[in-house]
Motif scaffolding. Structure first.
Motif, PDB file in Angstrom:
ATOM      1  N   PRO A  26     -25.548  46.291  -3.893  1.00 15.07           N
ATOM      2  CA  PRO A  26     -24.252  45.617  -3.757  1.00 15.07           C
ATOM      3  C   PRO A  26     -23.926  45.276  -2.302  1.00 15.07           C
ATOM      4  O   PRO A  26     -23.422  44.191  -2.024  1.00 15.07           O
ATOM      5  N   ASP A  68     -12.278  45.095  -3.069  1.00 15.70           N
ATOM      6  CA  ASP A  68     -11.764  45.870  -4.194  1.00 15.70           C
ATOM      7  C   ASP A  68     -11.742  47.360  -3.856  1.00 15.70           C
ATOM      8  O   ASP A  68     -12.674  47.879  -3.244  1.00 15.70           O
ATOM      9  N   VAL A  70     -11.909  49.982  -5.866  1.00 16.79           N
ATOM     10  CA  VAL A  70     -12.789  50.825  -6.668  1.00 16.79           C
ATOM     11  C   VAL A  70     -14.262  50.533  -6.370  1.00 16.79           C
ATOM     12  O   VAL A  70     -15.040  51.436  -6.068  1.00 16.79           O
ATOM     13  N   SER A  71     -14.650  49.274  -6.450  1.00 18.26           N
ATOM     14  CA  SER A  71     -16.062  48.928  -6.262  1.00 18.26           C
ATOM     15  C   SER A  71     -16.450  48.744  -4.799  1.00 18.26           C
ATOM     16  O   SER A  71     -17.621  48.752  -4.461  1.00 18.26           O
ATOM     17  N   HIS A  72     -15.445  48.541  -3.918  1.00 16.42           N
ATOM     18  CA  HIS A  72     -15.666  48.290  -2.483  1.00 16.42           C
ATOM     19  C   HIS A  72     -16.523  47.047  -2.268  1.00 16.42           C
ATOM     20  O   HIS A  72     -17.300  46.971  -1.328  1.00 16.42           O
ATOM     21  N   ARG A  73     -16.360  46.078  -3.165  1.00 15.09           N
ATOM     22  CA  ARG A  73     -17.103  44.816  -3.087  1.00 15.09           C
ATOM     23  C   ARG A  73     -16.173  43.703  -2.651  1.00 15.09           C
ATOM     24  O   ARG A  73     -14.979  43.709  -2.939  1.00 15.09           O
ATOM     25  N   SER A  75     -14.407  40.194  -2.760  1.00 18.69           N
ATOM     26  CA  SER A  75     -13.997  39.319  -3.859  1.00 18.69           C
ATOM     27  C   SER A  75     -14.504  37.897  -3.610  1.00 18.69           C
ATOM     28  O   SER A  75     -14.801  37.516  -2.481  1.00 18.69           O
TER      29      SER A  75
END
Length: 189
Positions: A26, A68, A70-73, A75
């Protein structure tokens, strides 16, 4: 003997690299999505950085969700404004923002203690063009004299907003003994 040893070492390095790549997929994908933006520079934009702690993330700027919780991704919305800075070899790549100059509400998550506990900071500020802004979190280490109870209270957590390395706004969250919580309050500079 030497060929066998070399072959085994290379095999082990390949396996380790493969596991590392799978675990960091990721992060690598986000870096690849942002990398072309890092080369584009808009002279009239304001550039926003965060730091002072081991890790920090821009959660939102205005209506644009950036990273984000939760996912630390990153957007999809933020791909046009996100920029990478620092080494590509770091596990957690720091992301800065390059945004058109105007007033925004900025929400930043700072991780001063551990990656599991975030301190969320909100700010409304009018950002100027061609200007670099840095949000830095720190502990106010000014020791107060007094009773053992007052001295044992944790130091306030503070965030300073720097404009071209000059502090322009400071916010501190004092520790409230009765609740254990507090909110960031602006202080005079």
């Amino acid at each position: 003997m030497n060929r066998t040893l070399t072959a085994r070492i290379l095999l082990c390095l390949g396996v380790v690299a493969g596991f590392t790549a799978c675990q960091n997929t990721p992060n690598v994908v986000d870096q690849v999505r942002i990398a072309p933006n890092s080369l584009v520079y808009k002279a009239d934009n304001a550039t926003l950085y965060c730091g002072g702690v081991a890790h920090c993330e821009f959660e939102r700027i205005g209506d644009i969700a950036v990273i984000d919780a939760v996912s630390h991704r990153l957007s999809q919305q933020a791909q046009g404004i996100a920029r990478l800075h620092g080494s590509f070899l770091r596990l957690k790549q720091q992301i800065s923002l390059s945004v058109p100059a105007k007033q925004y509400e900025v929400v930043i998550r700072f991780y001063p203690i551990s990656p599991d506990r975030a301190e969320t900071f909100h700010l409304i500020h009018a950002f100027k063009p061609k200007t670099k802004y840095s949000f830095k979190m720190y502990r106010d280490r000014s020791h107060a004299a007094g009773s053992l109870l007052n001295v044992s209270v944790p130091e306030p957590l503070c965030v300073v907003l720097l404009e071209q390395k000059k502090p322009i706004r400071r916010f501190c969250r004092p520790y409230d003994v009765s609740t254990g919580l507090g909110e960031f309050l602006e202080q005079k500079i």
